[in-house]
Design a protein around this motif. Structure first.
Motif, short mmCIF file in Angstrom:
data_model
loop_
_atom_site.label_atom_id
_atom_site.label_comp_id
_atom_site.label_asym_id
_atom_site.label_seq_id
_atom_site.Cartn_x
_atom_site.Cartn_y
_atom_site.Cartn_z
N LEU B 189 -57.63 45.48 -1.97
CA LEU B 189 -56.76 46.56 -1.51
C LEU B 189 -55.51 46.60 -2.40
CD1 LEU B 189 -56.14 48.62 0.81
CD2 LEU B 189 -54.90 46.76 1.90
N THR B 190 -55.23 47.78 -2.93
CA THR B 190 -54.01 47.91 -3.74
C THR B 190 -52.88 48.37 -2.84
OG1 THR B 190 -55.42 48.62 -5.55
CG2 THR B 190 -53.07 48.94 -5.82
N VAL B 191 -51.80 47.61 -2.83
CA VAL B 191 -50.65 47.97 -2.01
C VAL B 191 -49.45 48.16 -2.91
CG1 VAL B 191 -49.08 47.19 -0.18
CG2 VAL B 191 -51.50 46.72 -0.01
N ASN B 192 -48.78 49.28 -2.70
CA ASN B 192 -47.57 49.55 -3.47
C ASN B 192 -46.36 49.10 -2.66
OD1 ASN B 192 -46.25 51.09 -5.77
ND2 ASN B 192 -45.30 51.97 -3.96
N ILE B 193 -45.50 48.32 -3.29
CA ILE B 193 -44.27 47.87 -2.63
C ILE B 193 -43.10 48.43 -3.42
CG2 ILE B 193 -42.95 45.90 -1.83
CD1 ILE B 193 -45.50 44.24 -2.06
N GLY B 194 -42.29 49.24 -2.79
CA GLY B 194 -41.10 49.78 -3.43
C GLY B 194 -41.42 51.01 -4.25
N PRO B 195 -40.42 51.60 -4.90
CA PRO B 195 -39.03 51.17 -4.95
C PRO B 195 -38.24 51.44 -3.67
CG PRO B 195 -39.32 53.12 -6.31
CD PRO B 195 -40.66 52.75 -5.79
N SER B 196 -38.74 52.31 -2.80
CA SER B 196 -38.00 52.50 -1.55
C SER B 196 -38.61 51.59 -0.50
CB SER B 196 -38.09 53.95 -1.10
OG SER B 196 -37.50 54.10 0.15
N HIS B 197 -38.11 50.39 -0.43
CA HIS B 197 -38.64 49.40 0.48
C HIS B 197 -37.49 48.50 0.91
CE1 HIS B 197 -40.75 45.69 1.68
NE2 HIS B 197 -41.79 46.45 1.92
N PRO B 198 -37.41 48.13 2.19
CA PRO B 198 -36.24 47.36 2.63
C PRO B 198 -36.05 46.05 1.89
CG PRO B 198 -37.92 47.47 4.35
CD PRO B 198 -38.28 48.47 3.31
N THR B 200 -36.79 45.44 -1.32
CA THR B 200 -36.64 45.47 -2.78
C THR B 200 -35.19 45.64 -3.20
OG1 THR B 200 -37.18 47.83 -2.78
CG2 THR B 200 -38.97 46.30 -3.21
N HIS B 201 -34.26 45.69 -2.26
CA HIS B 201 -32.83 45.62 -2.57
C HIS B 201 -32.42 46.54 -3.69
CE1 HIS B 201 -31.98 41.87 -0.28
NE2 HIS B 201 -33.28 41.89 -0.29
N GLY B 202 -32.81 47.76 -3.62
CA GLY B 202 -32.41 48.64 -4.69
C GLY B 202 -33.62 49.33 -5.25
N ALA B 203 -33.95 48.99 -6.45
CA ALA B 203 -34.92 49.83 -7.12
C ALA B 203 -35.92 49.01 -7.91
CB ALA B 203 -34.18 50.80 -8.02
N LEU B 204 -36.73 48.25 -7.23
CA LEU B 204 -37.78 47.49 -7.91
C LEU B 204 -39.11 47.94 -7.34
CD1 LEU B 204 -36.14 44.10 -7.04
CD2 LEU B 204 -35.69 45.44 -9.06
N ARG B 205 -40.13 47.81 -8.13
CA ARG B 205 -41.43 48.21 -7.63
C ARG B 205 -42.46 47.17 -8.04
NH1 ARG B 205 -45.06 52.89 -10.07
NH2 ARG B 205 -46.78 52.78 -8.61
N ALA B 206 -43.36 46.88 -7.12
CA ALA B 206 -44.47 45.99 -7.44
C ALA B 206 -45.73 46.62 -6.89
CB ALA B 206 -44.25 44.62 -6.83
N GLU B 207 -46.79 46.47 -7.61
CA GLU B 207 -48.08 46.88 -7.07
C GLU B 207 -48.91 45.62 -6.99
OE1 GLU B 207 -49.27 51.20 -8.14
OE2 GLU B 207 -50.91 49.96 -8.83
N VAL B 559 -41.70 38.59 -0.36
CA VAL B 559 -40.40 39.06 0.11
C VAL B 559 -39.38 37.92 0.09
CG1 VAL B 559 -39.18 39.95 2.13
CG2 VAL B 559 -41.36 40.94 1.47
N ALA B 560 -39.80 36.76 0.56
CA ALA B 560 -38.89 35.61 0.56
C ALA B 560 -38.46 35.24 -0.85
CB ALA B 560 -39.56 34.41 1.24
N ILE B 561 -39.42 35.26 -1.79
CA ILE B 561 -39.10 34.89 -3.18
C ILE B 561 -38.16 35.92 -3.79
CG2 ILE B 561 -40.06 34.57 -5.47
CD1 ILE B 561 -42.61 33.57 -4.10
N LEU B 562 -38.45 37.19 -3.55
CA LEU B 562 -37.64 38.25 -4.16
C LEU B 562 -36.18 38.12 -3.75
CD1 LEU B 562 -37.66 40.72 -5.92
CD2 LEU B 562 -38.11 42.11 -3.93
#
Lengths: 168, 574
Positions: B189-198, B200-207, B559-562
């Protein structure tokens, strides 16, 4: 609204528009689209010293489906712009937008190849808050003014609210 | 020390070292493009240069003396040895269309750094594993930091880029299958995280690609907050760059102010007054405290520990209202220092206001550590999560608390003291496991050490005297002179309109920022405007390792690492 305390009945008389807007006005659910420095000041606004819950807007949601006030806090780059547009489109009506800080309002002092020169190029805006970044007091001031605007609004069908271009 | 290093290199490589140079204490060598991997491999293997701090691109087409030079681009590799405490800049030159061998095989930190040079200058790196744009979006045409690219030419983007391609999904499924776990590409399953995500503290994106709950593949994307600091710097005077530095790491703006000034002062060979030095140390350490407060409290919120957010955030608010705002008139974006000193003197009651807040800070640290240090949930979420060894951390170019959490006590304030840090007594806290818990705990202890430094500075008493250097080249004259004498008016006018002239040259000025070594590689052509400023943001190499750090873990761990690596988008994307 008119409430008569000595009335034997439990009725109160008002107009539908007033009752609905009264509810909307004091229960705005903000979605912080925070990208930059302004997002840190937004954090200050919600934290206990300034306490946005005094104004009924503390239910911060990060899902556009659950919120009706988009606070764009920070610089929007051309890379970010399509995402902001999607987020706005995903929000349900009625919805309001605050452009927090000069970057969101006009690009600020970033007049360059990567920075969108104001979010009103892509989405409608109800309030522009000056400042780089605005202080929490500025943002709360904008919120109070927005509440006044919400109070005065008619029950306009969704989608047509912004057509008149009533930015503040 | 570095001088000998250059001599040893010359003895080893002879005339393959094309040029050597020394400016403002920075040693540099120029090598041919084809010799670059051999020279750098030698430096890494034999001269213990474990850290590739940064890769700087320079477009020399408008640099005086180089206008007719066919080699338009210069790529500077900034190497650092911690074991032997030396630094070296290795330079290669390339003409338009020529490529440079990639160093991504030698240093993992070269991966993103080379992508950035490619994105902004169009220099191609041969053998690079994934040479794509990084700061500008994928539909962007041209190369933004070339001197012939107009600063205002914006380009709209139609839609975000997909990060994980189909063949990568198949490859991941194949890997799982060979490991004995029969899964189909469609099971992933591909999940997109961010850039609008609580988180990601701003503007980061991870897939991320998930097998059940486990992340099997992760791709990160940055550039959502690319505000062209470096292009803006070339368009403004040296002094006008100051407000832009506030907005790099906007959580610790004063650290950026101080370190930027130090870099320009290095080019100017200017010595700032003692009072300014001490105040810079105090505000830097206050800034570091604020940076760590925000990082730790946001990290704990992401872990669900909301109470700690109030404990720490209220101290931060208190420092802002009590100290920072009276000091410079604004909260977040301070614009406090000036090249050659400070913008404003301290206010009356400065010392007592700071002491009052340090007491609040210590109370808050006590409360937070009391809540989390032995908390079972906290430990379960953080111990062993995102652990890095010293070697891995160095390979990825980590500095600052993230490197110290692995156990290596590298702190610029100790290794290359500036602003008189050598005279203060403080410890460099280190971790042992390099995991999320260590990163948080190192930051908490660093706040205590910063408080120690501030108290020592205050106990000595602020030195008297001016706060700004008396140098008409760079410092604005006092207002009485501006309004009272023709020389004062002229001096003021020239400095404002043309900018203070900085002698031609090149210098790398650096210091310990909130999140590691923050550096400004400045190139001046002798005019009032910078020819090139390259920021060495500590976040950039750290976030480049994020995809590696979260592989094999779950999304809550990610999330904890970020939160614990403290990525500030303003500094990451500039």
């Amino acid at each position: 609204m008119a409430v008569t305390l000595d009335s034997p009945s439990n009725f109160l008389t008002t107009r539908l528009r007033q009752a609905v807007n009264w509810g909307r006005q004091y229960s705005l659910w903000p979605l912080p689209f925070g990208t930059a420095c302004c997002a840190i000041e937004f954090m200050s606004t919600v934290s206990s010293y300034n306490d946005i819950s005094r104004f009924g807007a503390e239910a911060v949601r990060f899902s556009p489906r659950q919120s009706d006030l988009l606070i764009v806090a920070g610089t929007i780059s051309y890379k970010q712009a399509p995402i902001l547009k999607t987020i706005y489109a995903q929000m349900c009506e009625p919805k309001w937008v605050i452009a927090m800080g000069v970057c969101a309002s006009s690009g600020g002092f970033y007049n360059n190849y990567s920075t969108l020169q104001g979010i009103d190029h892509i989405i409608p805006v109800d309030f522009y808050v000056a400042g780089c970044p605005p202080t929490p007091e500025n943002l709360l001031g904008a919120l109070v003014q927005l509440q006044e605007k919400v109070r005065q609004e008619g029950l306009v069908p969704a989608g047509r609210r912004h057509a008149t271009g009533n930015g503040a | 020390m570095s001088q000998k290093l250059v001599e040893r290199l010359q003895a080893e490589f002879g005339d393959r070292i094309l040029e050597t140079g020394s400016q403002h204490g920075d040693e540099s060598v120029v090598v041919g493009r084809e010799d670059l991997p051999a020279v750098v491999a030698h430096l890494k293997g034999r001269e213990a240069c474990e850290l590739l701090l940064d890769v700087v691109g320079i477009d020399r087409s408008e640099l005086p003396g180089h206008r007719d030079d066919p080699a338009r681009f210069e790529v500077v590799y900034n190497l650092r040895s911690l074991a032997r405490n030396h630094r070296l800049l290795v330079k290669v030159r390339a003409q338009e269309g020529q490529d440079v061998p990639s160093l991504a095989g030698l240093y993992s930190s070269a991966d993103w750094a080379e992508r950035e040079v490619y994105d902004l200058y169009g220099v191609r790196f041969r053998g690079h594993p994934d040479l794509r744009r990084i700061l500008c979006h994928h539909e962007f045409e041209g190369h933004a930091l070339r001197k012939d690219y107009p600063i205002e030419r914006g380009q709209f983007l139609s839609a975000p880029e997909k990060l994980i391609r189909d063949h990568e999904i198949e490859r991941a499924a194949h890997r799982a299958e060979t490991a004995g776990d029969a899964i189909l590409p469609s099971d992933l399953l591909t999940v997109n995280i961010g850039p609008s995500h609580p988180a990601t503290h701003g503007a980061l994106r991870a897939e991320v690609l998930l097998d059940g709950e486990i992340i099997v593949e992760a791709r990160t994307e940055i550039g959502y907050l690319h505000r062209c600091f470096e292009k803006e710097a070339e368009d403004h005077t040296w002094a006008q760059v100051m407000p832009y530095t506030d907005r790099l790491n906007y959580v610790s703006a004063m650290l950026n102010n101080c370190i930027y000034c130090a870099a320009v002062e290095k080019l100017l060979d200017a010595e700032i007054p003692p009072r300014a030095r001490v105040v810079r140390v105090i505000v830097s350490e206050l800034s570091r405290i604020i940076d760590h407060l925000v990082c730790v409290c946001a990290n704990l919120v992401d872990l669900g520990a909301l109470t700690n957010y109030w404990f720490f955030y209220n101290v931060r608010e208190s420092i802002y209202y009590d100290v920072i705002e009276p000091l410079c008139g604004s909260r977040l974006t301070t614009n406090f220092t000036r090249i050659g000193g400070l913008g404003y003197d301290v206010f009356e009651g400065f010392e007592t206001a700071i002491e009052r807040n340090l007491v609040k800070l210590e109370t808050a640290i006590g409360e937070v550590t009391g809540l989390v240090a032995r908390n079972r949930i906290f430990l379960d979420r953080t111990v062993g999560i995102g652990a890095m060894t010293v070697e891995q951390a160095l390979d990825w170019g980590f500095t600052g608390p993230c490197l110290r959490a692995t156990g290596l006590a590298y702190d610029v304030r100790k290794h290359a003291p500036y602003d008189g840090y050598e005279t203060y007594d403080f410890d460099v806290p280190v971790g042992t496991a390099g995991d999320t818990r260590d990163r948080i705990m190192v930051r908490i202890e660093e706040m205590r050490q910063s408080a120690r430094i501030i108290r020592q500075a205050l106990a000595r008493g602020l030195p008297g005297g001016p706060i700004l250097i008396d140098d008409p080249r760079i410092a604005l004259p006092p207002k009485e002179q501006v309004y009272g004498s023709i020389e004062g008016v002229m001096n003021h006018f020239k400095l404002i309109m043309e900018g203070g002239r900085v002698p031609a040259g090149e210098a790398y000025g650096f210091g310990e920022g909130g999140n590691g070594e923050l550096g400004f590689h400045c190139v001046s052509d002798g005019s009032g405007r910078p020819y090139r400023i390259k920021v060495r943001p500590p976040c950039f190499p750290i976030f480049s390792a994020y995809g590696e750090m979260i592989r094999g873990l779950m999304i809550p761990d990610a999330v904890a690492i970020l939160g614990s690596i403290n990525i500030i988008a303003g500094e990451l994307d500039r």
